[in-house]
Design an enzyme around this catalytic site. Structure first.
Site, PDB file in Angstrom:
ATOM      1  N   SER A 158      38.357  43.005  35.876  1.00  0.00           N
ATOM      2  CA  SER A 158      39.425  42.020  35.706  1.00  0.00           C
ATOM      3  C   SER A 158      38.939  40.885  34.794  1.00  0.00           C
ATOM      4  O   SER A 158      38.505  41.149  33.674  1.00  0.00           O
ATOM      5  CB  SER A 158      39.883  41.524  37.079  1.00  0.00           C
ATOM      6  N   ASP A 255      49.516  48.147  35.796  1.00  0.00           N
ATOM      7  CA  ASP A 255      48.774  46.890  35.665  1.00  0.00           C
ATOM      8  C   ASP A 255      49.206  46.218  34.368  1.00  0.00           C
ATOM      9  O   ASP A 255      49.178  46.855  33.311  1.00  0.00           O
ATOM     10  CB  ASP A 255      47.272  47.180  35.629  1.00  0.00           C
ATOM     11  N   HIS A 285      46.572  46.956  39.643  1.00  0.00           N
ATOM     12  CA  HIS A 285      45.447  46.024  39.613  1.00  0.00           C
ATOM     13  C   HIS A 285      45.066  45.640  41.045  1.00  0.00           C
ATOM     14  O   HIS A 285      45.857  45.054  41.769  1.00  0.00           O
ATOM     15  CB  HIS A 285      45.844  44.776  38.825  1.00  0.00           C
TER      16      HIS A 285
END
Length: 314
Positions: A158, A255, A285
């Site tokens: 991330s 995502d 995600h």
């Protein structure tokens, strides 16, 4: 919502913790509490774990780190510089302890987890400076750490994936220390928020366009989306990706960050960088928090295999 999540994941989405609507302090507390509630990880091999500090330098203050080493590993061994996720605003050595220990044990390498400074209290370039300072520290102390300088990788998820990509650019442009591999998991790379997936996914679990906007605003302030944002802040803006270390990039189907990860991987290939790209159907995600579903186990196993192969771990 109406997304076709993996059949094992879909029934679990409703029970996920929600981090929106509160203050940043509340979000940090909720995140830490959610991590603390997870069952303890029992590594398959004994680990030696030591907290240490990267000394303060010209670019910033001292950086806390946590060093993991398989106790029975023979030196010198490979090393992973581990950069946690959290939208540039959340995360610590403690919240990442479980994941970092697991990676060190299963890849069988030294792992250095970086407690980089968080935004908005410390916007760009604080986190990148801390990550680069740690990489230099690892290379300089390689003998003491039992690390092979030719086998240092960076791994981030991330926001940590964005920082990992940035670290490879900084290391290349400043003449080292050399990285041999980069693992970018669901990387946050592009502050412009213009990809199809970023425009489409406005209500996905854990991460959506609104959260991305807030994350970049915390990290870059009013510069977000402007013409002069540094590629060390948003690596998707880098014009030249040649000379970067080989890469493993993994993205999730639902995502907002999906397309910037795919595009970055494609550009790495076009720049002559050996790159492995995984697009995982039915995931979103943060869906890897569901550790006991088959798709998460497969994603984790793929990452471990890629790291062991790249780092020449038998």
């Amino acid at each position: 919502m109406g997304y076709e999540f993996d059949p094992e994941i879909a029934p679990l989405v409703a029970a996920m913790p929600q981090y929106s609507g509160g203050t940043l302090e509340e979000t940090r507390a909720l995140f830490a509490a959610a991590i603390a509630a997870l069952p303890a990880y029992e590594p398959p091999v004994p680990l030696t774990i030591v907290d240490d500090v990267v000394p303060a330098g010209e670019a910033g203050p001292a950086v806390p780190v946590r060093v993991y080493r398989p106790t029975d590993a023979s030196a010198p061994t490979a090393c992973i510089v581990y950069l946690h996720g959290g939208a540039f605003t959340v995360g610590s050595l403690d919240t990442e302890h479980r994941s970092a220990a697991r990676l060190a044990a299963e890849v069988q390498t030294v792992l250095v987890s970086v407690d980089y400074r968080l935004a908005p209290e410390h916007p760009f370039p604080a986190a990148v400076d801390d990550c680069f300072a740690t990489l230099r520290w690892v290379a300089e102390r390689a003998d003491d750490l039992g690390v092979d300088r030719d086998r240092i990788a960076v791994r981030g998820a991330s926001a940590g994936g964005g920082l990992a990509a940035a670290l490879t650019l900084v290391a290349r442009d400043r003449g080292g220390p050399a990285l041999c591999f980069q693992v970018l998991l669901m990387p946050e790379l592009d502050d412009r928020l213009e990809t199809p997936s970023m425009r489409q996914f406005v209500d996905t679990p854990m991460w959506d366009r609104g959260r991305a906007e807030v994350s970049w605003m915390h990290y870059l302030g009013t510069a977000q989306g402007g013409a002069d944002v540094s590629p060390y802040a948003a690596p998707a803006r880098a014009r030249d990706l040649a000379g970067l270390p080989a890469a493993y990039v993994s993205v999730c189907e639902f995502d907002p960050l999906r397309d910037e990860g795919i595009t970055y991987a494609q550009r790495l290939v076009q720049a002559g960088v050996h790159t492995e790209l995984h697009l995982v159907p039915g995931t979103f995600h943060g869906s890897t928090q569901f550790e006991d579903v088959e798709v998460t186990r497969r994603m984790h196993a793929d990452e471990i295999r890629a790291l062991r192969r790249a780092l020449f771990v038998q």
